[in-house]
Design a protein around this motif. Structure first.
Motif, short mmCIF file in Angstrom:
data_model
loop_
_atom_site.label_atom_id
_atom_site.label_comp_id
_atom_site.label_asym_id
_atom_site.label_seq_id
_atom_site.Cartn_x
_atom_site.Cartn_y
_atom_site.Cartn_z
N ALA A 81 27.36 41.71 27.39
CA ALA A 81 28.21 41.05 26.38
C ALA A 81 27.38 40.48 25.25
O ALA A 81 26.39 39.78 25.48
CB ALA A 81 29.04 39.95 27.03
N GLY A 82 27.80 40.78 24.02
CA GLY A 82 27.13 40.23 22.85
C GLY A 82 28.06 39.49 21.92
O GLY A 82 27.66 39.11 20.81
N GLY A 83 29.30 39.26 22.35
CA GLY A 83 30.25 38.55 21.51
C GLY A 83 31.57 38.37 22.22
O GLY A 83 31.75 38.79 23.38
N VAL A 84 32.53 37.78 21.51
CA VAL A 84 33.83 37.48 22.10
C VAL A 84 34.56 38.76 22.49
O VAL A 84 35.24 38.81 23.52
CB VAL A 84 34.68 36.64 21.12
CG1 VAL A 84 36.09 36.43 21.67
CG2 VAL A 84 34.03 35.30 20.87
N GLY A 85 34.42 39.81 21.69
CA GLY A 85 35.11 41.07 21.99
C GLY A 85 34.75 41.60 23.37
O GLY A 85 35.63 42.04 24.12
N ALA A 86 33.47 41.57 23.70
CA ALA A 86 33.03 42.05 25.01
C ALA A 86 33.59 41.17 26.13
O ALA A 86 33.98 41.67 27.19
CB ALA A 86 31.51 42.09 25.09
N LEU A 87 33.64 39.85 25.91
CA LEU A 87 34.21 38.96 26.91
C LEU A 87 35.68 39.29 27.16
O LEU A 87 36.15 39.27 28.30
CB LEU A 87 34.06 37.50 26.47
CG LEU A 87 32.65 36.94 26.33
CD1 LEU A 87 32.72 35.47 25.91
CD2 LEU A 87 31.85 37.09 27.61
N LEU A 88 36.41 39.57 26.08
CA LEU A 88 37.82 39.90 26.22
C LEU A 88 38.00 41.18 27.03
O LEU A 88 38.85 41.26 27.93
CB LEU A 88 38.47 40.05 24.84
CG LEU A 88 38.61 38.77 24.02
CD1 LEU A 88 39.04 39.10 22.60
CD2 LEU A 88 39.61 37.81 24.66
N VAL A 89 37.20 42.20 26.72
CA VAL A 89 37.30 43.47 27.46
C VAL A 89 36.95 43.26 28.93
O VAL A 89 37.66 43.74 29.83
CB VAL A 89 36.36 44.53 26.83
CG1 VAL A 89 36.28 45.77 27.72
CG2 VAL A 89 36.85 44.90 25.44
N ALA A 90 35.86 42.54 29.19
CA ALA A 90 35.43 42.31 30.56
C ALA A 90 36.49 41.56 31.35
O ALA A 90 36.78 41.89 32.52
CB ALA A 90 34.11 41.53 30.58
N ARG A 91 37.11 40.55 30.74
CA ARG A 91 38.11 39.76 31.45
C ARG A 91 39.38 40.56 31.71
O ARG A 91 40.01 40.41 32.76
CB ARG A 91 38.42 38.48 30.68
CG ARG A 91 37.34 37.43 30.76
CD ARG A 91 37.12 36.93 32.18
NE ARG A 91 37.99 35.81 32.51
CZ ARG A 91 38.11 35.27 33.72
NH1 ARG A 91 37.43 35.79 34.73
NH2 ARG A 91 38.91 34.25 33.94
N VAL A 92 39.78 41.43 30.77
CA VAL A 92 40.95 42.25 31.01
C VAL A 92 40.70 43.19 32.19
O VAL A 92 41.54 43.33 33.10
CB VAL A 92 41.32 43.06 29.75
CG1 VAL A 92 42.37 44.13 30.08
CG2 VAL A 92 41.88 42.14 28.67
N LEU A 93 39.54 43.86 32.18
CA LEU A 93 39.21 44.76 33.28
C LEU A 93 39.15 44.01 34.61
O LEU A 93 39.63 44.50 35.64
CB LEU A 93 37.87 45.44 33.01
CG LEU A 93 37.83 46.43 31.84
CD1 LEU A 93 36.41 46.94 31.63
CD2 LEU A 93 38.78 47.59 32.07
N GLN A 94 38.56 42.82 34.58
CA GLN A 94 38.48 42.02 35.80
C GLN A 94 39.87 41.62 36.28
O GLN A 94 40.15 41.62 37.49
CB GLN A 94 37.62 40.78 35.56
CG GLN A 94 37.30 40.02 36.84
CD GLN A 94 36.46 38.79 36.58
OE1 GLN A 94 36.55 38.17 35.52
NE2 GLN A 94 35.65 38.41 37.56
N GLY A 95 40.75 41.30 35.35
CA GLY A 95 42.11 40.95 35.73
C GLY A 95 42.85 42.10 36.39
O GLY A 95 43.54 41.93 37.40
#
Length: 396
Positions: A81-95
């Protein structure tokens, strides 16, 4: 399997002590933080609605394997992760991965429970979920505070635990036979069989109260500790979550032999009382009083988890378990996320302190209302007292 029940919620709480660090690195607000928190729940709820009953048709193992693979992908995104966008993608996949896993795990635990201990599945599911939330938060907080690479090491550790889980699932015997209706099961629907709806409605107020409180702690708890109580340690941020969830896990274990329905009203009362004490601690900036209130609320949190999941495990038939646990988690995570997002937005308008106080007051009101509703339903459901027949009158 109990270990995997713990792992998924543990991974979901790992970002909680990381959020303030991500805020510093990527420069986003508390409102954005709660959006990052909430997209996880959006993915989870979508997964619950689509695949919540899938394991009842294709078997438990295929769904668990898919969930483990997707969870590993989300951890890899967090690693880079290098920014908010990556955090959003990671959290959606984790969800999505967590949504597929938790209902299947709940149903699997019921499948595996021995006939002489039918309540064990509800105890393991409820206790394991809270223990996982506690372990993930404090473990991540410790690694962030004491170890190198604070935003990466924790995800590497979790990838190792996923590998162990994959081995467990590989050797697990399938506990649910395949049956027709796979494609129909993917049509999103929320509900329960008509015979179960009364029981579901009875526990819903307590379920909502407990998870609404959990949402506050897991999304904004570390930030509140840092800004209101002056505790900037990442480990303290994790302990804020652990104090609630760890107390809850211990409570669930200690009360495991109690009749689950008898715990509903006391759980709601403790949630309300503990949150009220915590609010006083916030107002006085007292770490001790806040901790005391959190422990009291944690006892209610654990009792609520044991009671609610215990009731669901008790009432569901073999072909209803996946769908019923999906409904339980839809209710839980809706209460978990929506108020937290509102608090995050509100913090930008009125300040974090005021937003936390309003949120806490709502939880107190919900808890008090749940006590009243639960007691009223118990009285209506109680069998009427026998009235002695008059002398000489025939007895039925």
């Amino acid at each position: 399997m109990g270990g995997i029940v713990v792992l998924f919620p543990a991974a979901s709480s790992v970002p909680s002590p990381l959020y303030p660090l991500y805020q510093q690195l990527f420069g986003f607000s508390a409102a954005t933080l709660t959006v990052v928190f909430a997209v996880y729940v959006a993915g989870l709820l979508a997964s619950l609605l689509v695949v919540g009953a899938l394991s009842d048709h294709v078997g438990r193992k295929p769904v668990l394997v898919g969930a483990l693979v997707l969870e590993a992908v989300s951890f890899a995104v967090f690693l880079g992760a290098g920014g908010v966008g990556a955090l959003l993608v990671a959290r959606v996949l984790q969800g999505i991965a967590t949504g597929a896993a938790i209902t299947t795990l709940g149903a699997t635990m019921v499948d595996l429970a021995p006939p002489e201990a039918p309540h064990r599945a509800g105890m393991v599911t409820g206790t394991g979920t809270l223990a996982g939330l506690a372990a993930g938060a404090v473990g991540a907080g410790a690694l962030i505070q004491l170890a190198p690479a604070p935003t990466r090491l924790v995800w590497i550790v979790l990838l190792g635990l996923l590998a162990v889980s994959a081995v467990v699932v590989a050797v697990l015997p399938e506990t649910s036979a395949r049956r027709a209706g796979v494609w129909a099961s993917l049509i999103p629907r929320v509900g329960a069989a008509p015979r179960l709806r009364g029981e579901v409605l009875a526990v819903t107020p307590v379920l909502v109260t407990s998870w609404a409180l959990g949402g506050l702690y897991l999304s904004l708890g570390p930030s509140i500790a840092a800004s209101l109580l002056g505790e900037s340690s990442r480990l303290i941020g994790g302990l804020v979550v652990t104090l609630l969830c760890g107390t809850g896990a211990l409570t669930s274990f200690l009360l495991r032999d109690r009749p689950v329905r008898s715990l509903l009203a006391p759980a709601a009362a403790l949630l309300a009382a503990g949150t009220a004490v915590t609010l006083v601690g916030f107002t006085l900036a007292s770490l001790l009083l806040t901790a005391l209130g959190t422990v009291v609320a944690g006892v209610g949190f654990g009792a609520a988890a044991l009671a609610c999941f215990g009731v669901f495990a008790e009432i569901a038939g073999p072909t209803e378990r996946g769908e019923l646990f999906a409904l339980a988690y839809v209710i839980s995570y809706s209460a978990f996320s929506l108020p937290a997002v509102a608090a995050g937005v509100g913090s930008g308008l009125v300040g974090l302190g005021t937003a936390a106080e309003v949120y806490g007051a709502v939880v107190v009101a919900l808890g008090a209302g749940s006590v009243v509703l639960t007691l009223a339903r118990s009285r209506r459901a109680a069998p009427p007292r026998a009235v002695p027949a008059p002398a000489g009158a025939p007895c039925e």
